[in-house]
Write an enzyme that holds these catalytic residues in place. Sequence first.
Site, mmCIF file in Angstrom:
data_model
loop_
_atom_site.group_PDB
_atom_site.id
_atom_site.type_symbol
_atom_site.label_atom_id
_atom_site.label_comp_id
_atom_site.label_asym_id
_atom_site.label_seq_id
_atom_site.Cartn_x
_atom_site.Cartn_y
_atom_site.Cartn_z
ATOM 1 N N CYS A 31 0.709 -1.046 0.104
ATOM 2 C CA CYS A 31 0.058 0.099 0.054
ATOM 3 C C CYS A 31 0.934 1.313 0.054
ATOM 4 C CB CYS A 31 -0.884 0.037 1.300
ATOM 5 S SG CYS A 31 -2.224 1.113 0.788
ATOM 6 N N CYS B 159 0.010 4.486 1.778
ATOM 7 C CA CYS B 159 -0.412 5.068 2.849
ATOM 8 C C CYS B 159 0.737 5.566 3.842
ATOM 9 C CB CYS B 159 -1.645 4.765 3.869
ATOM 10 S SG CYS B 159 -1.558 2.992 4.076
ATOM 11 N N LYS C 257 -12.540 -5.019 2.323
ATOM 12 C CA LYS C 257 -11.836 -4.147 3.509
ATOM 13 C C LYS C 257 -12.631 -3.033 3.707
ATOM 14 C CE LYS C 257 -7.823 -1.368 4.593
ATOM 15 N NZ LYS C 257 -6.512 -1.104 4.466
ATOM 16 N N ARG D 13 -2.851 2.673 12.522
ATOM 17 C CA ARG D 13 -2.299 4.064 11.784
ATOM 18 C C ARG D 13 -1.174 4.890 12.731
ATOM 19 N NH1 ARG D 13 -8.045 6.081 9.142
ATOM 20 N NH2 ARG D 13 -8.406 4.210 8.053
ATOM 21 N N LYS E 196 -12.281 -7.668 6.529
ATOM 22 C CA LYS E 196 -11.700 -6.821 7.533
ATOM 23 C C LYS E 196 -12.303 -5.735 7.763
ATOM 24 C CE LYS E 196 -7.517 -4.001 7.698
ATOM 25 N NZ LYS E 196 -6.364 -3.338 7.294
ATOM 26 N N SER F 177 -6.201 -3.929 14.649
ATOM 27 C CA SER F 177 -5.582 -3.397 15.703
ATOM 28 C C SER F 177 -6.666 -2.660 16.739
ATOM 29 C CB SER F 177 -4.841 -2.082 15.388
ATOM 30 O OG SER F 177 -5.559 -1.221 14.499
HETATM 31 C C1 PBG Z 1 -3.449 0.472 5.220
HETATM 32 C C2 PBG Z 1 -4.002 -0.675 6.039
HETATM 33 C C3 PBG Z 1 -4.945 -0.378 7.400
HETATM 34 C C4 PBG Z 1 -4.953 -1.831 7.640
HETATM 35 C C5 PBG Z 1 -3.809 -2.621 7.050
HETATM 36 N N1 PBG Z 1 -3.429 -1.758 6.053
HETATM 37 C C6 PBG Z 1 -5.530 0.530 7.816
HETATM 38 C C7 PBG Z 1 -6.159 1.621 6.919
HETATM 39 O O1 PBG Z 1 -6.836 1.131 5.988
HETATM 40 O O2 PBG Z 1 -6.189 2.614 7.362
HETATM 41 C C8 PBG Z 1 -5.298 -2.108 9.053
HETATM 42 C C9 PBG Z 1 -4.987 -2.782 10.079
HETATM 43 C C10 PBG Z 1 -5.456 -2.710 11.511
HETATM 44 O O3 PBG Z 1 -5.951 -1.916 11.857
HETATM 45 O O4 PBG Z 1 -4.901 -3.730 12.128
HETATM 46 N N2 PBG Z 1 -3.714 0.196 3.865
HETATM 47 ZN ZN ZN Z 2 -3.141 2.003 2.728
#
Ligand code: PBG
Ligand code: ZN
Length: 326
Positions: A115, A117, A192, A202, A249, A275
């Site tokens: 990803c 981010c 997701k 995050r 998820k 998380s």
């Molecule tokens: C980012 C990503 C996220 C998670 C995994 N990859 C969070 C988001 O979309 O902001 C979440 C994992 C977690 O909260 O344990 N692409």
């Molecule tokens: Zn991301």
Amino acid sequence: MTKLSLRRTRLNHHTRELTRETHIQPQQLIQPLFVVDGIDEREPVPGIDMLFRDTQQSLLQQIEADRAAGINKFLLFSVPAEKSTATFNVSFTVAQIEAIRQQFGADIWLAVDVCLCSHTMHGHCGVLNSAGNYLRNDATVSELANIAGLYAEAGADCIAPSDMMDGRVAAIRATLDELGCEQTTIMSYSAKFHSHFYGPFRLAADSAPATQNQLQDRASYQIDPARPTDALASSQRDAREGADILMVKPGLPYLDVLTNLTGQIPLPWAVYQTSGEQAAIDTLARHDLIQRDGAQHETWLAFKRAGATMIISYAARRANQILRTV
Ligand code: PBG
Ligand code: ZN
């Protein structure tokens, strides 16, 4: 006369064991890992027990400890030191994958999250347009496919795209095949949701959307919690595009979705206990309001009942200890 009917098989641990339909196996748990560039010492992730943002060195030690505890499957999140907007340097992550592979060879299974981010200044999962109000789909997909190829060549067993752009599974599959990485599997975050249960992650991945953004949140690319049919369409699409493993998820708030999707699409299903879900359990336990291991185990059973084969869990590394106590 006392009448027993269903209670008779609940009375002692022998019949309770004999009648169980669902079991937790450590071989089907995946432990997430965070490795962070530019920190000198590993740091705890707020709210979650025994979870760290590791340095390269502490990461290898952590994996060694997890193996000793009976866990050998991992999902790696790698956080670069430098942010950017258009071109992304993944050399830090590639180096981590290579180091893990060199030390552990085929003894462990390594999935790597793909990803943007953690890389972008604005914290969104892709490339923003110049007006700053739209995440560009195809520009993002081509970056992701490129990055996936580098991770696969570095030795990842599995590529796990979590961005939610359209067409990324097909693009990643094509890139992997072109590179001769046809054995590398793709685990797609296919269902997701746009969730509030990603908070601690995050912080750990330094990936929250920046507050000064026009685009404030991830609602324009992640699935609306009120729209399970979109999760079905997204999962069917990713299956068609070549995903080997699909995912729901978060976990507990979406058990209905997990049950439905696992019943409808005959591919292996993962569930991601996020998380925020983990922090909820651990916070209750820290306040002595819940028995930590029993509660953890109960949530894992829920995922199995709902049809997941594999569970991505921050508590995976405690599984054998948990299974001894429950
Ligand atoms: C980012 C990503 C996220 C998670 C995994 N990859 C969070 C988001 O979309 O902001 C979440 C994992 C977690 O909260 O344990 N692409
Ligand atoms: Zn991301």
